[in-house]
Write a protein that holds these residues in place. Structure first.
Motif, short mmCIF file in Angstrom:
data_model
loop_
_atom_site.label_atom_id
_atom_site.label_comp_id
_atom_site.label_asym_id
_atom_site.label_seq_id
_atom_site.Cartn_x
_atom_site.Cartn_y
_atom_site.Cartn_z
N THR A 50 49.83 33.73 37.91
CA THR A 50 49.40 35.01 37.34
C THR A 50 48.09 35.38 38.02
O THR A 50 47.49 34.57 38.73
N LEU A 51 47.64 36.57 37.78
CA LEU A 51 46.36 37.01 38.35
C LEU A 51 45.22 36.12 37.84
O LEU A 51 44.35 35.72 38.63
N THR A 52 45.25 35.77 36.58
CA THR A 52 44.23 34.89 36.01
C THR A 52 44.24 33.53 36.70
O THR A 52 43.19 33.00 37.06
N THR A 53 45.43 32.98 36.91
CA THR A 53 45.54 31.69 37.57
C THR A 53 45.10 31.78 39.03
O THR A 53 44.46 30.86 39.54
N LEU A 54 45.40 32.89 39.68
CA LEU A 54 44.94 33.09 41.06
C LEU A 54 43.41 32.99 41.12
O LEU A 54 42.86 32.33 42.01
N PHE A 55 42.73 33.61 40.18
CA PHE A 55 41.27 33.55 40.14
C PHE A 55 40.78 32.12 39.86
O PHE A 55 39.80 31.68 40.46
N LYS A 56 41.45 31.41 38.98
CA LYS A 56 41.08 30.02 38.68
C LYS A 56 41.24 29.14 39.92
O LYS A 56 40.39 28.30 40.22
N PRO A 65 39.41 35.20 45.67
CA PRO A 65 40.84 35.43 45.45
C PRO A 65 41.45 36.27 46.58
O PRO A 65 42.58 36.02 46.99
N SER A 66 40.68 37.21 47.08
CA SER A 66 41.18 38.07 48.16
C SER A 66 41.50 37.26 49.42
O SER A 66 42.38 37.65 50.20
N THR A 67 40.82 36.15 49.62
CA THR A 67 41.11 35.29 50.77
C THR A 67 42.52 34.72 50.66
O THR A 67 43.28 34.73 51.64
#
Length: 77
Positions: A50-56, A65-67
């Motif tokens: 999820t987006l939240t997990t991507l940030f974690k 996260p953009s990397t």
């Protein structure tokens, strides 16, 4: 592009970044507060974060996260 292609590309990027950071799947999971089996599934292209997990994950890998997203995008070209 299909979802499974995106998942596989992200999995390759995640594994490369984790290996570059010299982290095991277990260490990454602990640092990102996710289950180790989930890290394994993401790396194999079975599941997507999820987006939240991507940030974690990005925080645990000490990258933006953009990397992770841009590297995944490059894998898909």
């Amino acid at each position: 592009m299909r979802a499974d292609q995106v998942a596989a590309a992200f999995g390759r990027v995640l594994r490369e970044q984790r290996n570059s950071a010299e982290l095991s799947q277990e260490q990454l999971a602990l640092n990102a507060d996710v289950d180790r089996t989930f890290v394994s599934q993401m790396e194999r292209g079975i599941r997507q974060p999820t987006l939240t997990t991507l940030f974690k994950l990005a925080r645990a890998l000490e990258v933006q996260p953009s990397t992770l997203v841009s590297r995944t995008e490059k894998q898909l070209r």
